[in-house]
Scaffold this motif. Sequence first.
Motif, PDB file in Angstrom:
ATOM      1  N   LEU A   1     -68.324  47.471  39.756  1.00 50.37           N
ATOM      2  CA  LEU A   1     -67.765  48.788  39.482  1.00 50.37           C
ATOM      3  C   LEU A   1     -68.748  49.912  39.817  1.00 50.37           C
ATOM      4  O   LEU A   1     -68.456  51.079  39.595  1.00 50.37           O
ATOM      5  N   GLY A   2     -69.924  49.543  40.345  1.00 50.41           N
ATOM      6  CA  GLY A   2     -70.873  50.549  40.821  1.00 50.41           C
ATOM      7  C   GLY A   2     -72.001  50.880  39.867  1.00 50.41           C
ATOM      8  O   GLY A   2     -72.791  51.781  40.133  1.00 50.41           O
ATOM      9  N   TYR A   3     -72.108  50.158  38.758  1.00 49.39           N
ATOM     10  CA  TYR A   3     -73.184  50.402  37.803  1.00 49.39           C
ATOM     11  C   TYR A   3     -74.388  49.546  38.161  1.00 49.39           C
ATOM     12  O   TYR A   3     -74.236  48.416  38.614  1.00 49.39           O
ATOM     13  N   GLU A   4     -75.569  50.101  37.941  1.00 50.45           N
ATOM     14  CA  GLU A   4     -76.793  49.349  38.200  1.00 50.45           C
ATOM     15  C   GLU A   4     -77.134  48.498  36.987  1.00 50.45           C
ATOM     16  O   GLU A   4     -76.892  48.893  35.848  1.00 50.45           O
ATOM     17  N   THR A   5     -77.707  47.330  37.247  1.00 46.19           N
ATOM     18  CA  THR A   5     -78.061  46.412  36.170  1.00 46.19           C
ATOM     19  C   THR A   5     -79.051  47.070  35.216  1.00 46.19           C
ATOM     20  O   THR A   5     -79.987  47.736  35.634  1.00 46.19           O
TER      21      THR A   5
ATOM     22  N   ARG B   1     -54.330  42.542  19.331  1.00 46.73           N
ATOM     23  CA  ARG B   1     -53.275  42.112  20.260  1.00 46.73           C
ATOM     24  C   ARG B   1     -53.750  40.992  21.163  1.00 46.73           C
ATOM     25  O   ARG B   1     -52.938  40.265  21.715  1.00 46.73           O
ATOM     26  N   GLY B   2     -55.057  40.904  21.328  1.00 46.45           N
ATOM     27  CA  GLY B   2     -55.625  39.946  22.269  1.00 46.45           C
ATOM     28  C   GLY B   2     -55.785  40.615  23.624  1.00 46.45           C
ATOM     29  O   GLY B   2     -54.805  41.129  24.170  1.00 46.45           O
ATOM     30  N   PHE B   3     -56.995  40.622  24.131  1.00 51.10           N
ATOM     31  CA  PHE B   3     -57.272  41.306  25.398  1.00 51.10           C
ATOM     32  C   PHE B   3     -56.366  40.784  26.508  1.00 51.10           C
ATOM     33  O   PHE B   3     -55.848  41.558  27.311  1.00 51.10           O
ATOM     34  N   GLU B   4     -56.139  39.488  26.544  1.00 49.82           N
ATOM     35  CA  GLU B   4     -55.322  38.899  27.606  1.00 49.82           C
ATOM     36  C   GLU B   4     -53.846  39.284  27.486  1.00 49.82           C
ATOM     37  O   GLU B   4     -53.097  39.159  28.452  1.00 49.82           O
ATOM     38  N   ASN B   5     -53.417  39.745  26.317  1.00 50.77           N
ATOM     39  CA  ASN B   5     -52.022  40.141  26.121  1.00 50.77           C
ATOM     40  C   ASN B   5     -51.759  41.592  26.518  1.00 50.77           C
ATOM     41  O   ASN B   5     -50.615  42.039  26.482  1.00 50.77           O
ATOM     42  N   LEU B   6     -52.804  42.333  26.855  1.00 48.72           N
ATOM     43  CA  LEU B   6     -52.630  43.716  27.290  1.00 48.72           C
ATOM     44  C   LEU B   6     -52.155  43.738  28.736  1.00 48.72           C
ATOM     45  O   LEU B   6     -52.355  42.778  29.485  1.00 48.72           O
ATOM     46  N   ASN B   7     -51.544  44.860  29.141  1.00 52.53           N
ATOM     47  CA  ASN B   7     -51.101  44.932  30.530  1.00 52.53           C
ATOM     48  C   ASN B   7     -52.297  45.209  31.445  1.00 52.53           C
ATOM     49  O   ASN B   7     -53.381  45.566  30.980  1.00 52.53           O
TER      50      ASN B   7
ATOM     51  N   HIS C   1     -53.010  47.575  33.504  1.00 50.58           N
ATOM     52  CA  HIS C   1     -53.523  48.945  33.453  1.00 50.58           C
ATOM     53  C   HIS C   1     -54.461  49.131  32.258  1.00 50.58           C
ATOM     54  O   HIS C   1     -55.547  49.699  32.389  1.00 50.58           O
ATOM     55  N   GLN C   2     -54.060  48.641  31.105  1.00 47.62           N
ATOM     56  CA  GLN C   2     -54.896  48.742  29.906  1.00 47.62           C
ATOM     57  C   GLN C   2     -56.200  47.975  30.088  1.00 47.62           C
ATOM     58  O   GLN C   2     -57.273  48.466  29.730  1.00 47.62           O
ATOM     59  N   LYS C   3     -56.127  46.768  30.639  1.00 49.85           N
ATOM     60  CA  LYS C   3     -57.334  45.964  30.868  1.00 49.85           C
ATOM     61  C   LYS C   3     -58.309  46.687  31.788  1.00 49.85           C
ATOM     62  O   LYS C   3     -59.518  46.710  31.534  1.00 49.85           O
ATOM     63  N   LYS C   4     -57.793  47.279  32.858  1.00 49.87           N
ATOM     64  CA  LYS C   4     -58.642  47.994  33.809  1.00 49.87           C
ATOM     65  C   LYS C   4     -59.348  49.163  33.125  1.00 49.87           C
ATOM     66  O   LYS C   4     -60.556  49.347  33.278  1.00 49.87           O
ATOM     67  N   LEU C   5     -58.604  49.949  32.354  1.00 46.66           N
ATOM     68  CA  LEU C   5     -59.194  51.099  31.662  1.00 46.66           C
ATOM     69  C   LEU C   5     -60.213  50.667  30.613  1.00 46.66           C
ATOM     70  O   LEU C   5     -61.258  51.302  30.446  1.00 46.66           O
ATOM     71  N   ILE C   6     -59.936  49.575  29.910  1.00 49.15           N
ATOM     72  CA  ILE C   6     -60.879  49.076  28.906  1.00 49.15           C
ATOM     73  C   ILE C   6     -62.154  48.592  29.573  1.00 49.15           C
ATOM     74  O   ILE C   6     -63.255  48.863  29.091  1.00 49.15           O
ATOM     75  N   ARG C   7     -62.041  47.893  30.682  1.00 54.34           N
ATOM     76  CA  ARG C   7     -63.238  47.444  31.407  1.00 54.34           C
ATOM     77  C   ARG C   7     -64.072  48.639  31.870  1.00 54.34           C
ATOM     78  O   ARG C   7     -65.296  48.639  31.746  1.00 54.34           O
TER      79      ARG C   7
ATOM     80  N   ARG D   1     -58.076  56.893  26.006  1.00 54.50           N
ATOM     81  CA  ARG D   1     -56.817  57.626  25.775  1.00 54.50           C
ATOM     82  C   ARG D   1     -55.724  57.111  26.692  1.00 54.50           C
ATOM     83  O   ARG D   1     -54.566  57.043  26.304  1.00 54.50           O
ATOM     84  N   GLY D   2     -56.095  56.738  27.906  1.00 52.58           N
ATOM     85  CA  GLY D   2     -55.124  56.233  28.872  1.00 52.58           C
ATOM     86  C   GLY D   2     -54.533  54.880  28.508  1.00 52.58           C
ATOM     87  O   GLY D   2     -53.496  54.492  29.042  1.00 52.58           O
ATOM     88  N   THR D   3     -55.165  54.161  27.600  1.00 47.36           N
ATOM     89  CA  THR D   3     -54.644  52.843  27.208  1.00 47.36           C
ATOM     90  C   THR D   3     -53.514  52.934  26.199  1.00 47.36           C
ATOM     91  O   THR D   3     -52.738  51.995  26.054  1.00 47.36           O
ATOM     92  N   GLY D   4     -53.445  54.029  25.463  1.00 46.02           N
ATOM     93  CA  GLY D   4     -52.454  54.164  24.402  1.00 46.02           C
ATOM     94  C   GLY D   4     -52.841  53.461  23.125  1.00 46.02           C
ATOM     95  O   GLY D   4     -52.074  53.409  22.175  1.00 46.02           O
TER      96      GLY D   4
END
Length: 119
Positions: free
Chosen positions: A12-16, A42-48, A50-56, A110-113
């Motif tokens: 994602l472009g971050y340095e170690t 809810r369980g991370f794997e149960n999110l959609n 879009h939500q997973k991407k924003l959380i990461r 905020r984008g995850t809801g």
Amino acid sequence: MSYVTEEEYTSLGYETIENLETQLARSSMQINIMCYGRIDGRGFENLNDHQKKLIREAVCAHAEFCNTYKDYLNSPLQSFSISKTSINFGDIGVLINGIRTDKTVYEYLRGTGLMCRVI
């Protein structure tokens, strides 16, 4: 448990950073707290996708923020003054559920809801 692997962090472009695995796990825990425990609830794997991407993205940005400001975030001082110069550490980032983070992290979450108190 971390929502982001070290490989995802660098892709994602971050340095170690030092102790990256530990920092990602801590950041993941704090991101879950900012979302009122709903990610683990809810369980991370149960999110959609879009939500997973924003959380990461939020976990990576929060880990970067914590690494950059680690000396100030762990300081027992809120502010100090010397002569006519003063520094207020409370102005760093935003405070969400008792955790100080970057404004970018707030926008991602905020984008995850998952931050709405009424859910």
